[in-house]
Design a protein around this motif. Structure first.
Motif, short mmCIF file in Angstrom:
data_model
loop_
_atom_site.label_atom_id
_atom_site.label_comp_id
_atom_site.label_asym_id
_atom_site.label_seq_id
_atom_site.Cartn_x
_atom_site.Cartn_y
_atom_site.Cartn_z
N VAL A 259 0.85 -1.20 0.00
CA VAL A 259 0.00 0.00 0.00
C VAL A 259 0.89 1.25 0.00
O VAL A 259 0.68 2.17 -0.80
CB VAL A 259 -0.95 0.00 1.23
CG1 VAL A 259 -1.68 1.34 1.36
CG2 VAL A 259 -1.96 -1.14 1.14
N LEU A 260 1.92 1.25 0.85
CA LEU A 260 2.80 2.42 0.93
C LEU A 260 3.56 2.63 -0.38
O LEU A 260 3.73 3.76 -0.85
CB LEU A 260 3.78 2.26 2.11
CG LEU A 260 3.13 2.34 3.50
CD1 LEU A 260 4.14 1.97 4.59
CD2 LEU A 260 2.56 3.73 3.77
N GLN A 261 3.97 1.52 -0.99
CA GLN A 261 4.68 1.65 -2.28
C GLN A 261 3.74 2.23 -3.34
O GLN A 261 4.13 3.05 -4.16
CB GLN A 261 5.19 0.29 -2.73
CG GLN A 261 6.43 -0.15 -1.98
CD GLN A 261 6.84 -1.58 -2.30
OE1 GLN A 261 6.38 -2.17 -3.27
NE2 GLN A 261 7.69 -2.15 -1.46
N HIS A 262 2.48 1.78 -3.31
CA HIS A 262 1.52 2.28 -4.30
C HIS A 262 1.26 3.78 -4.09
O HIS A 262 1.19 4.55 -5.06
CB HIS A 262 0.21 1.48 -4.19
CG HIS A 262 -0.80 1.85 -5.22
ND1 HIS A 262 -0.55 1.80 -6.58
CD2 HIS A 262 -2.08 2.30 -5.10
CE1 HIS A 262 -1.61 2.20 -7.24
NE2 HIS A 262 -2.56 2.52 -6.38
N ILE A 263 1.16 4.17 -2.84
CA ILE A 263 0.93 5.60 -2.56
C ILE A 263 2.12 6.42 -3.05
O ILE A 263 1.96 7.49 -3.66
CB ILE A 263 0.69 5.81 -1.03
CG1 ILE A 263 -0.63 5.14 -0.63
CG2 ILE A 263 0.64 7.29 -0.68
CD1 ILE A 263 -0.86 5.03 0.88
N GLU A 264 3.31 5.91 -2.82
CA GLU A 264 4.52 6.60 -3.29
C GLU A 264 4.47 6.75 -4.81
O GLU A 264 4.72 7.83 -5.36
CB GLU A 264 5.76 5.81 -2.86
CG GLU A 264 7.06 6.50 -3.25
CD GLU A 264 8.27 5.56 -3.13
OE1 GLU A 264 8.24 4.62 -2.32
OE2 GLU A 264 9.24 5.78 -3.89
#
Ligand SMILES: Nc1ncnc2c1ncn2[C@@H]1O[C@H](COP(=O)(O)OP(=O)(O)OP(=O)(O)O)[C@@H](O)[C@H]1O
Ligand SMILES: O=P(O)(O)OC[C@H]1O[C@](O)(CO)[C@@H](O)[C@@H]1O
Length: 350
Positions: A240-245
């Motif tokens: 999720v964090l990678q996608h937000i980045e």
């Protein structure tokens, strides 16, 4: 719907009978008997439409001819104080459908059922109409079982309520439609904030103690949500964090919706319970905000997060037209069931 009272086998005890709701030719209670009385109680969290249900129940009972109608203030705890019960008439409830909340004041907590039946006896209602979610219905079933054990004649009728929409076997609970409409407005605001500010994430937390129905529906309706996290999902936070980045690097803004129930999946709650026995969840919204902020700091990327928690603004509004009409049908069906002498049932919309 009513539970099968054939106690000959454990399997039967769990069976659910569905009987078409509506007025019956033969009544069990004589509404014109001056001793006829009914009581209404609402428990659990408030929900758009509660006042509509109360109003409809009062009007329907009145139409049958019942003249002693009591509103129990303060949920199940209020049952223990019959001297505080309100005497309701169509005149007293005529405008309440335009207001959010409940004129009966909801509460959580559970007095012992036998004692509560004894307290009810002071006003001796022939019917008890109880609106609430799963907790309220479990309580209603215990009351019903007590009435059976001590051969106490009182129709116990539930009216299913929860803004979360997680009552099995019911397509939609009242208040849910209103909640999704209001929640969508919050998500739209998050989108405007995200688009209108540099390097901005609009983050919205929406209700749903153990489910993501409001979050999912509002996200679908708003159409501009990039990430929607609900407790039914097995969430890989790192992904999720990678996608937000990725979203922030490619389009410079994004909208995230997270359901309250992720406060028991993405992170763990302390295990503490409220007066109704519900787990008090960890607040996942600020936690997610902090987690994303920390990640971006580590990456050295610029970021602002505009966090919106519209929980009580959503829950406190009056019912919209769909829920208002739906509540009328529910209230009427509950009264028809009670007058016909059904007990240990919950009212459906047809
Ligand atoms: N297992 C149970 N048995 C008997 N009574 C219960 C049970 N669980 C909860 N109750 C009682 O039912 C009432 C309402 O419970 P709760 O707070 O869980 O709300 P609810 O009816 O599930 O509605 P909502 O979740 O939509 O707020 C409270 O008074 C609570 O004490
Ligand atoms: O803040 P309160 O009144 O305890 O209620 C919160 C809960 O009630 C609900 O609105 C209905 O179950 C949930 O979404 C929420 O977790």
């Amino acid at each position: 719907m009513c539970t099968d009272q054939d106690t000959s086998s454990p399997a039967h005890r769990c069976a659910i009978l569905r009987t078409r709701a509506g007025p019956r030719e033969t009544l069990h209670f004589d509404p014109h008997d001056p001793a006829s009385a009914a009581a209404i109680v609402s428990c659990g969290g408030i929900c758009p439409g509660l006042n509509c249900v109360i109003r409809e129940i009062v009007n329907m009972l009145w139409a049958y001819g019942v003249r002693r109608i009591y509103g129990i203030k303060g949920g199940y705890k209020g049952v223990m104080e019959p001297e505080e019960w309100l005497e309701l008439t169509p005149e007293k409830v005529k405008d309440i459908h335009t207001e959010g909340g409940t004129m009966l004041i909801s509460d959580r907590g559970n007095p012992p059922h036998l004692e509560s039946l004894a307290a009810r006896d002071l006003k001796n209602p022939s019917a008890c109409l109880q609106t609430g979610g799963d907790g309220t219905h479990k309580g209603a079933m215990q009351t019903f079982e007590c009435t059976m054990e001590i051969d106490h004649e009182c129709a116990v009728v539930g009216v299913p309520k929860t803004i979360d929409n997680d009552v099995p076997m019911i397509d939609q609970t009242f208040g849910f439609d209103t909640a999704c409409t209001e929640a969508t407005k919050a998500v739209n605001s998050a989108y405007v904030e995200a688009k209108g500010n540099a390097n901005c994430i609009g983050l919205v937390k929406l209700m749903g103690r153990h489910c993501g129905f409001i979050a999912m529906n509002a996200a679908l309706a708003a159409r501009d949500v990039d990430v929607c996290l609900i407790p039914e999902m097995d969430i890989d936070l790192e992904k999720v964090l990678q996608h937000i980045e990725h979203l922030m690097r490619t389009k410079g803004h994004c909208v995230i919706v997270v359901a309250e129930g992720c406060g028991d999946t993405l992170i763990q709650s302390s295990g503490e319970k409220d007066a109704g026995g519900n787990k008090i969840l960890a607040d996942v919204g600020p936690w997610l905000k902090d987690t994303i902020t920390a990640r971006f700091k580590t990456l050295g990327l610029p970021l602002t997060i505009k966090y919106i928690d519209p929980t009580y603004m959503i829950r406190s509004v009056a019912a919209n037209s769909y829920d208002s009409t739906y509540c009328s049908v529910l209230g009427q069906m509950a009264v028809h069931g009670a007058m016909a002498g059904y007990s240990g049932i919950t009212a459906p919309c047809q």
